[in-house]
Design a protein around this motif. Sequence first.
Motif, PDB file in Angstrom:
ATOM      1  N   SER A 113      -2.600  -0.093  -4.278  1.00 18.81           N
ATOM      2  CA  SER A 113      -2.821  -0.942  -3.285  1.00 18.81           C
ATOM      3  C   SER A 113      -3.045  -2.502  -4.244  1.00 18.81           C
ATOM      4  CB  SER A 113      -4.125  -0.863  -2.355  1.00 18.81           C
ATOM      5  OG  SER A 113      -4.361  -2.067  -1.572  1.00 18.81           O
ATOM      6  N   GLU A 122       0.862  -1.036   0.059  1.00 23.82           N
ATOM      7  CA  GLU A 122       0.057  -0.023   0.021  1.00 23.82           C
ATOM      8  C   GLU A 122       0.712   1.341   0.030  1.00 23.82           C
ATOM      9  OE1 GLU A 122      -2.776  -0.359   3.153  1.00 23.82           O
ATOM     10  OE2 GLU A 122      -4.159  -1.039   2.021  1.00 23.82           O
ATOM     11  N   LYS A 160      -4.783   7.081  -1.537  1.00 25.23           N
ATOM     12  CA  LYS A 160      -4.233   5.707  -1.417  1.00 25.23           C
ATOM     13  C   LYS A 160      -3.829   5.902  -3.080  1.00 25.23           C
ATOM     14  CE  LYS A 160      -5.895   2.124   0.415  1.00 25.23           C
ATOM     15  NZ  LYS A 160      -6.778   1.084   0.634  1.00 25.23           N
TER      16      LYS A 160
END
Length: 83
Positions: A14, A4, A11
């Motif tokens: 991932s 991640e 984000k």
Amino acid sequence: MLLEILTPEKKLYSGEVYGIQLPGVDGSFEVLDRHAPLIAALGKGKMKVLKDKTQASHYTINGGFVEVLNNKATVLVEGAVAV
């Protein structure tokens, strides 16, 4: 290994990877599948995400930290740009 990549805003990545190459504050290092637990500071530089033995993606990062625990790597960075 699960990877991640997180910035304060979002984000960035991932997913499962073969390994990652990171710019540590004292030099570059690599984390591969089933690496020992680790926490390290990151400097400015290029991060290479090895999706498998033939495919890779590259990011330019502005420093941060990486934690490796239980075959999961979490990269926390101030900012990152896909190259």
